[in-house]
Design an enzyme around this catalytic site. Structure first.
Site, short mmCIF file in Angstrom:
data_model
loop_
_atom_site.label_atom_id
_atom_site.label_comp_id
_atom_site.label_asym_id
_atom_site.label_seq_id
_atom_site.Cartn_x
_atom_site.Cartn_y
_atom_site.Cartn_z
N HIS A 57 0.70 -1.30 0.07
CA HIS A 57 0.04 -0.07 -0.04
C HIS A 57 0.99 1.28 -0.04
O HIS A 57 1.43 1.65 0.98
CB HIS A 57 -0.84 0.17 1.16
N PHE A 64 1.96 6.71 -5.01
CA PHE A 64 3.10 7.33 -5.93
C PHE A 64 2.76 8.60 -6.73
O PHE A 64 3.27 9.00 -7.30
CB PHE A 64 3.83 6.22 -6.82
N HIS A 122 -10.64 0.31 1.64
CA HIS A 122 -10.34 1.50 2.57
C HIS A 122 -11.69 1.53 3.44
O HIS A 122 -12.87 2.27 3.12
CB HIS A 122 -10.20 2.76 1.96
N HIS A 172 -5.04 -0.65 6.31
CA HIS A 172 -4.83 -0.05 7.41
C HIS A 172 -6.10 -0.08 8.70
O HIS A 172 -6.31 0.86 9.02
CB HIS A 172 -4.70 1.50 7.27
N ASP A 226 1.34 2.67 3.65
CA ASP A 226 0.35 3.76 3.18
C ASP A 226 1.17 4.88 2.90
O ASP A 226 0.78 6.25 3.52
CB ASP A 226 -0.85 3.94 4.46
O1 DOR Z 1 -3.79 9.31 5.28
C1 DOR Z 1 -4.27 8.81 4.02
N1 DOR Z 1 -3.82 9.25 2.82
N2 DOR Z 1 -5.02 7.97 3.99
C2 DOR Z 1 -5.56 7.45 2.75
O2 DOR Z 1 -6.45 6.65 3.17
C3 DOR Z 1 -5.33 8.10 1.63
C4 DOR Z 1 -3.95 8.73 1.85
C5 DOR Z 1 -3.74 9.60 0.61
O3 DOR Z 1 -4.12 9.46 -0.56
O4 DOR Z 1 -3.12 10.80 0.91
#
Ligand code: DOR
Length: 418
Positions: free
Chosen positions: A70, A73, A188, A223, A288
């Site tokens: 996870h 990018f 999610h 997560h 993440d």
């Molecule tokens: O903190 C997070 N940022 N949780 C997410 O589920 C998405 C991610 C993001 O794309 O910035």
């Protein structure tokens, strides 16, 4: 400094890493490791290989390279936050050689062309293997299914990460289609209408477990951050429901305060998440990795740029303090995510991919913005001192990162390091 030596005069056949402590999920011993034709070919003490490049390990710890289920990018769409080159560099700096990247790009990855763009760009950069996820719904709008049939051959799982699929019938149709296509749904898990974050997660986990049970579709819960979710997943696993899940380094280690989604949790919850990871109810650590610009972060964008600090953070806070043993951490960061992705990685057995990392377990270092190769400098760890730095990363026998420098396609022959 000459870091690679040669044995013999002939053409090198492979890479010999000497004088290391080798640790994977099964074993822990001192010796050497030899990689030939991209695969681990031998492990043992005092290996003698004619015509090999030699990377002296200097007593460092050698682990299977990490696999991330996870990461974000941001490519296509947000190169100011990250792109595939900078994300790949950050990944190998953090010890990752295989990374699953999320679909909330711009445009989102709801078409096969976006997935192939990502994979081709990663292949050109030459640092990591990139595994895209495709969206569950068009535009991550939660309304209509994306082109799941077209996406399936190019992706490992479907996810609307950043948002849960809230409409139950859309979720049911998605689980059915994903089951038919043999791909997991990576959820999610969050109902945005519920004011209690733990409950918002548990309600969706509970629904998805019912859908997985009914449709036979593999579910991967992203997560995990609540004790209730862990209990639901544990019970479902006992019943044979095809479910796996991940936890982030920040939900295991950091105090609430920094903005991330789902929110960081208090110590009692972190302890329960850690126990679930150690027992295997939580299968994997996934970063993440969520890079943002300073301006977006100031405006409240959730997320931590975490792929480079994942191992040092977990090593410093959990392994060195005796709360988690190194072998369990390696299973959670390498063996189990590799199994979930279906990769021949994650252990040091001969025949596995020659993807390894060398770790400096004792030397302390400071996390600074300059130290991070990611464009995202959004981490509460700036200024903190950690141990467990990744000194070198090797992918299929090629040194792709050494001491903060990366060696991708432009440095096709790792002997250019010499
Ligand atoms: O903190 C997070 N940022 N949780 C997410 O589920 C998405 C991610 C993001 O794309 O910035």
């Amino acid at each position: 400094m000459r870091l690679l030596r040669r044995t013999g005069q002939g053409v090198s056949k492979g890479l010999l890493i000497t004088n290391v402590r080798l640790v994977d999920g099964h074993s822990d011993f001192r010796g050497d490791l030899y990689i030939e034709d991209g695969l681990i070919s031998a492990v043992g003490r005092g290996l003698r290989i004619p015509d090999a490049d030699v990377l002296p390990g200097g007593g460092r710890t050698l682990l299977p390279a990490f696999v991330d289920l996870h990461a974000h990018f941001r490519d296509p769409g947000y190169p100011e936050k990250e792109d595939i080159e900078s994300g790949s560099a950050a990944a190998v700096h953090g010890g990752y050689t295989a990374v699953a990247v999320m679909a909330n790009t711009n445009p989102v990855c709801d078409r096969p062309e976006i997935a192939t763009y990502m994979q081709e760009k990663a292949a050109r950069a030459g640092l990591i293997e990139l595994y895209p996820l495709g969206t569950i719904t068009r535009g991550i709008a939660g309304e209509e299914l994306s082109n799941m049939d077209g996406l399936a051959p190019h992706i490992w799982a479907f996810s609307d990460d950043g948002r849960g699929v809230e409409r139950p019938n859309v979720a049911l149709l998605a689980f059915r289609r994903a089951a038919a296509l043999g791909r997991p749904i990576a959820e999610h898990s969050e109902y945005r209408g519920i004011d209690d974050p733990a409950l918002a997660e548990e309600v969706m986990v509970n629904r998805d477990l019912l859908l997985a049970r009914r449709t036979g579709c593999a579910l991967h819960v992203e997560h995990v951050s609540s004790v209730g979710s862990v209990e639901l997943i544990s019970a479902a696993k006992r019943d044979g429901v095809p479910v796996t899940c991940e936890v982030t380094p920040h939900h295991l280690c950091l105090e609430p305060g920094y903005i991330v989604n789902p929110p960081l949790v208090p110590r009692e919850v972190r302890e329960r998440l850690l126990a679930a990871l150690a027992s295997g109810v939580i299968d994997a650590v996934a970063t993440d990795h969520a890079p943002h610009t300073a301006a977006d972060k100031e405006k409240g964008a959730p997320g931590i740029s975490g792929i480079e600090t994942a191992f040092p953070l977990l090593h410093s806070r959990l392994v060195r303090t005796g709360q988690l043993d190194l072998q369990s951490l390696v299973r959670a960061m390498a063996a189990r995510p590799a199994r979930i992705l279906g990769l021949n990685k994650g252990s040091l057995e001969p025949g596995r991919d020659g993807d390894v990392v060398l770790i400096e377990e004792d030397e302390e270092f400071t996390v600074t913005e300059d130290w991070l190769l990611s464009r995202g400098k959004n981490t509460p760890l700036i200024g903190q001192r950690l141990r467990g730095r990744v000194w070198a990363t090797v992918r299929r026998g090629q040194v792709v990162h050494l001491d903060g420098k990366t060696f991708g396609r432009d440095f096709d022959d790792h002997r250019s390091i010499v």
